[in-house]
Design a protein around this motif. Structure first.
Motif, mmCIF file in Angstrom:
data_model
loop_
_atom_site.group_PDB
_atom_site.id
_atom_site.type_symbol
_atom_site.label_atom_id
_atom_site.label_comp_id
_atom_site.label_asym_id
_atom_site.label_seq_id
_atom_site.Cartn_x
_atom_site.Cartn_y
_atom_site.Cartn_z
ATOM 1 N N VAL A 139 0.839 -1.206 0.000
ATOM 2 C CA VAL A 139 0.000 0.000 0.000
ATOM 3 C C VAL A 139 0.869 1.250 0.000
ATOM 4 N N GLN A 140 1.970 1.211 0.757
ATOM 5 C CA GLN A 140 2.882 2.350 0.790
ATOM 6 C C GLN A 140 3.522 2.597 -0.576
ATOM 7 N N GLN A 141 3.812 1.507 -1.293
ATOM 8 C CA GLN A 141 4.393 1.640 -2.635
ATOM 9 C C GLN A 141 3.349 2.074 -3.650
ATOM 10 N N GLY A 142 2.097 1.729 -3.372
ATOM 11 C CA GLY A 142 1.008 2.084 -4.281
ATOM 12 C C GLY A 142 0.392 0.866 -4.931
ATOM 13 N N LEU A 143 -0.916 0.688 -4.720
ATOM 14 C CA LEU A 143 -1.616 -0.423 -5.357
ATOM 15 C C LEU A 143 -1.761 -0.156 -6.848
ATOM 16 N N ARG A 144 -1.729 -1.231 -7.599
ATOM 17 C CA ARG A 144 -1.851 -1.087 -9.042
ATOM 18 C C ARG A 144 -3.304 -0.822 -9.424
ATOM 19 N N SER A 145 -3.500 0.096 -10.358
ATOM 20 C CA SER A 145 -4.830 0.377 -10.892
ATOM 21 C C SER A 145 -4.865 0.018 -12.371
ATOM 22 N N ASP A 146 -6.038 -0.324 -12.859
ATOM 23 C CA ASP A 146 -6.249 -0.661 -14.259
ATOM 24 C C ASP A 146 -7.432 0.126 -14.802
ATOM 25 N N TYR A 147 -7.478 0.223 -16.129
ATOM 26 C CA TYR A 147 -8.662 0.806 -16.759
ATOM 27 C C TYR A 147 -9.775 -0.237 -16.770
ATOM 28 N N VAL A 148 -10.928 0.141 -16.230
ATOM 29 C CA VAL A 148 -12.080 -0.753 -16.145
ATOM 30 C C VAL A 148 -13.199 -0.184 -17.004
ATOM 31 N N PRO A 186 -8.517 1.012 -8.930
ATOM 32 C CA PRO A 186 -7.811 -0.110 -8.293
ATOM 33 C C PRO A 186 -8.670 -1.365 -8.177
ATOM 34 N N ASP A 187 -9.904 -1.291 -8.702
ATOM 35 C CA ASP A 187 -10.802 -2.448 -8.652
ATOM 36 C C ASP A 187 -10.361 -3.477 -9.694
ATOM 37 N N GLN A 188 -9.355 -4.289 -9.326
ATOM 38 C CA GLN A 188 -8.875 -5.345 -10.212
ATOM 39 C C GLN A 188 -8.647 -6.608 -9.390
ATOM 40 N N ALA A 189 -8.461 -7.740 -10.068
ATOM 41 C CA ALA A 189 -8.528 -9.061 -9.431
ATOM 42 C C ALA A 189 -7.631 -9.190 -8.206
ATOM 43 N N ALA A 190 -6.354 -8.846 -8.330
ATOM 44 C CA ALA A 190 -5.419 -9.040 -7.223
ATOM 45 C C ALA A 190 -5.820 -8.212 -6.011
ATOM 46 N N ASN A 191 -6.243 -6.972 -6.232
ATOM 47 C CA ASN A 191 -6.628 -6.105 -5.117
ATOM 48 C C ASN A 191 -7.904 -6.594 -4.434
ATOM 49 N N ARG A 192 -8.831 -7.133 -5.211
ATOM 50 C CA ARG A 192 -10.050 -7.684 -4.600
ATOM 51 C C ARG A 192 -9.717 -8.877 -3.703
ATOM 52 N N LEU A 193 -8.790 -9.718 -4.144
ATOM 53 C CA LEU A 193 -8.385 -10.858 -3.324
ATOM 54 C C LEU A 193 -7.652 -10.404 -2.062
ATOM 55 N N GLY A 222 -10.833 0.665 1.308
ATOM 56 C CA GLY A 222 -12.288 0.757 1.371
ATOM 57 C C GLY A 222 -12.969 0.879 0.018
ATOM 58 N N GLU A 223 -12.336 1.519 -0.962
ATOM 59 C CA GLU A 223 -12.979 1.699 -2.268
ATOM 60 C C GLU A 223 -12.889 0.466 -3.145
ATOM 61 N N ILE A 224 -12.134 -0.538 -2.720
ATOM 62 C CA ILE A 224 -11.986 -1.767 -3.500
ATOM 63 C C ILE A 224 -12.986 -2.796 -2.983
ATOM 64 N N PRO A 230 -13.612 -15.680 -6.061
ATOM 65 C CA PRO A 230 -12.173 -15.850 -5.835
ATOM 66 C C PRO A 230 -11.482 -16.714 -6.887
ATOM 67 N N GLU A 231 -12.101 -17.831 -7.284
ATOM 68 C CA GLU A 231 -11.449 -18.709 -8.258
ATOM 69 C C GLU A 231 -11.192 -17.968 -9.561
ATOM 70 N N GLN A 232 -12.156 -17.186 -9.998
ATOM 71 C CA GLN A 232 -11.984 -16.407 -11.226
ATOM 72 C C GLN A 232 -10.916 -15.339 -11.047
ATOM 73 N N ASP A 233 -10.898 -14.688 -9.884
ATOM 74 C CA ASP A 233 -9.893 -13.648 -9.637
ATOM 75 C C ASP A 233 -8.483 -14.232 -9.519
ATOM 76 N N TRP A 234 -8.359 -15.449 -8.959
ATOM 77 C CA TRP A 234 -7.028 -16.059 -8.907
ATOM 78 C C TRP A 234 -6.497 -16.293 -10.315
ATOM 79 N N ARG A 235 -7.355 -16.739 -11.205
ATOM 80 C CA ARG A 235 -6.920 -16.961 -12.586
ATOM 81 C C ARG A 235 -6.543 -15.652 -13.270
ATOM 82 N N ALA A 236 -7.158 -14.553 -12.836
ATOM 83 C CA ALA A 236 -6.895 -13.252 -13.461
ATOM 84 C C ALA A 236 -5.735 -12.510 -12.798
ATOM 85 N N TRP A 237 -5.169 -13.073 -11.730
ATOM 86 C CA TRP A 237 -4.020 -12.423 -11.057
ATOM 87 C C TRP A 237 -2.865 -12.366 -12.068
#
Length: 432
Positions: A139-148, A186-193, A222-224, A230-237
Motif C-alpha cells: 500500500v505504501q508503494q502504491g496499489l496497481r490500478s487498471d482501466y475498467v 484499483p478495482d482489479q482481481a489481485a486487489n479484490r483478493l 475501502g474503495e476496492i 475468488p477462483e476467477q480472480d485467482w486466474r486473473a491475477w
C-alpha cells in the motif's frame, strides 16, 4: 462464543474424558470431538488422513500439522515432533514455520531465522501477521490500478454512446444517455483478493498489533470491493512486469484464503485453518536445502516422472516418482534420494532400525529404473536423538548400494559420515 486453544503434536490423542493436558494427550469438548470426526470423513474422501477413532471417547491424530479452528470456538494447534520427546513448543513452532516457508519457496531473507522468531505464536497468527506487513508495504508503494470498462446511464455524454441501448430508451428516460467509458480504478482481481484476505485476517486474528494494522489497512482499501468470485480472480491475477510488486504478498494471500494449499480448510465460517502433511513439508524443506548445495555440473530435480514400474497393453503403468533425482550435465541420473518423515532408531538393528520394508522395495524400483541397476541411493530421514549418523550401506540386487542418512533440520545438512563418498563428491558444504 468462548474460545479455547489446545496445543498438541503429531499422533497426539484427544478425548472427551478428563485427562492431564500435555502435548501428547488433551481433553476437547464433545462438539469439537464430533466436528473433528466429521472433518476426517470429508478429508478421507480425498485420500487425506487426519485422525483415527479409538473407541467412543478417544481419537488419535495422524501426521498432519498446522491449525484447525472448529465452529464451536476450539483452536487446535498441531505441531511436528522435533528432535526429542521433550515438551518444547517454541522449537516445534519454529520448525513448522521454517518448513512452511520452504514449501512456499519464500526468498531467503523472508525465511530467515530472525523473521521466524519475531514472536512465538501459532502458525496462523504468524501467517496473518506476515500478510498484513506485506500488504502495508504494498500500500505504501502504491496499489496497481487498471482501466475498467463501465456501462452506465448518465445525464451527460461520457466516452462512447451505446447506440443500441439508446435506441431502446423509453421516452420517459430520453434525457439520459447509455454510455461506455473507461475508469482508472484499483478495482482489479489481485486487489479484490487482497481485500478479501484482509477482512478474514481482521476478523480472525487474536493479536492486537495484527488487528490494529489490519483495521488501518481496511480503511485504505475501502474503495476496492471484496472478491465475490475468488477462483476467477485467482486466474486473473497477473504475472507481468507491472505485477512485480505483488509477488512477495501472493503466497501469504494464498495461505490466508486457502488457495492451493495441501489441506487448507475453506468455508464453514472458520477463521484461517491450515493443515499440512509433514511428509510433504519435510520433502520440500530437504529439496530446498540440497538444491543450494549441489556442486557445479549437477542439478537436483524434484518429483521426476521419467519411468514407470510396468507396461500394460503398450502403456506405462504405476509411475515411479522419486522425491529427488540428481542429474549430470548430460541429463543422466547419477543418484536418487527419497525423503521420509519417520523416526529411525539406529540401535534397533534386530528390528531393521524401524525402516519399513515398503521403503526398501520402493528404492529398489527406483534404482533398477533411474540408475539402470548400478550406483548409490539415499533414504533420508530426520535426525533425532536415536538417529544421529548414517547407517552402514545396504547392498541391494544388481550393483545397487543404498545408504540411510539423517537430515539435520538445524544445520540443513545431510549427515553422511565417511561412507557415502559419491554424494559427498557432488555436494558442497556437506559435513563429513
Amino acid at each position: 462464543m468462548s474460545t479455547t486453544t489446545i496445543t498438541v503434536r503429531e499422533y497426539a490423542r484427544l478425548t472427551t474424558a478428563d485427562c492431564p493436558p500435555s502435548l501428547d494427550a488433551h481433553q476437547v469438548s464433545a462438539s469439537a470431538f464430533t466436528w473433528l470426526c466429521e472433518l476426517q470423513s470429508r478429508l478421507g474422501k480425498g485420500g487425506a488422513h487426519l485422525l483415527e477413532l479409538e473407541g467412543q471417547t478417544w481419537l488419535r491424530l495422524d501426521s498432519l500439522v498446522g491449525v484447525v479452528q472448529t465452529p464451536c470456538g476450539t483452536t487446535l494447534e498441531v505441531l511436528p515432533k522435533t528432535f526429542s520427546d521433550a515438551a518444547d513448543v517454541h522449537s516445534s513452532r519454529k520448525l513448522l514455520r521454517k518448513m512452511v516457508a520452504a514449501l512456499l519457496d519464500l526468498p531467503s531473507k523472508e525465511a530467515s531465522t530472525a523473521a521466524l522468531e519475531r514472536f512465538d505464536v501459532p502458525l496462523t497468527e504468524w501467517v496473518m501477521a506476515q500478510f498484513v506487513q506485506h500488504l502495508q508495504q504494498l500500500v505504501q508503494q502504491g496499489l496497481r490500478s487498471d482501466y475498467v470498462r463501465l456501462e452506465e446511464e448518465l445525464p451527460f455524454l461520457r466516452g462512447q454512446l451505446n447506440t443500441t441501448a439508446q435506441m431502446r430508451q423509453p421516452l420517459t428516460r430520453a434525457h439520459l444517455f447509455h454510455v461506455r467509458h473507461d475508469v482508472f480504478s484499483p478495482d482489479q482481481a489481485a486487489n479484490r483478493l487482497l481485500h478479501l484476505a484482509l477482512e478474514r485476517v481482521r476478523k480472525a486474528t487474536a493479536q492486537p498489533e495484527t488487528w490494529r494494522l489490519a483495521n488501518e489497512l481496511s480503511h485504505r482499501l475501502g474503495e476496492i470491493p471484496l472478491s465475490r468470485q475468488p477462483e476467477q480472480d485467482w486466474r486473473a491475477w497477473g504475472t507481468g512486469r507491472l505485477m512485480t510488486g505483488y509477488q512477495a504478498i501472493k503466497p501469504w494471500c494464498e495461505l490466508v484464503l486457502g488457495q492451493g494449499m495441501p489441506l487448507a480448510l475453506k468455508g464453514d465460517s472458520l477463521g484461517v485453518s491450515l493443515l499440512f502433511p509433514m511428509e510433504k513439508l519435510f520433502e520440500s524443506y530437504v529439496t530446498r536445502a540440497l538444491r543450494k548445495q549441489m556442486a557445479s555440473g549437477f542439478m537436483l530435480h524434484a518429483q521426476s516422472r521419467q519411468y514407470s514400474l510396468a507396461k500394460h497393453d503398450g502403456h506405462p503403468m504405476f509411475q515411479l516418482k522419486p522425491d529427488l533425482v540428481v542429474r549430470d550435465t548430460k541429463g543422466s541420473a547419477v543418484t536418487v534420494l527419497d525423503c521420509k518423515w519417520k523416526r529411525i532408531d539406529q540401535a534397533r538393528c534386530d528390528k531393521k532400525y524401524n525402516i519399513p520394508q515398503s521403503d526398501m522395495y520402493q528404492m529398489l524400483a527406483y534404482g533398477c529404473t533411474y540408475l539402470q541397476g548400478k550406483g548409490e541411493m539415499y533414504l533420508v530421514y530426520p535426525r533425532w536423538e536415536q538417529f544421529q549418523a548414517a547407517l552402514p550401506a545396504f547392498e541391494l540386487p544388481q550393483a545397487l548400494r543404498m545408504y540411510v542418512v539423517p537430515f539435520d533440520l538445524n544445520s540443513d545438512k545431510l549427515l553422511l559420515g565417511q561412507s557415502a563418498a559419491f554424494l559427498q563428491a557432488i555436494t558442497t558444504a556437506m559435513p563429513n
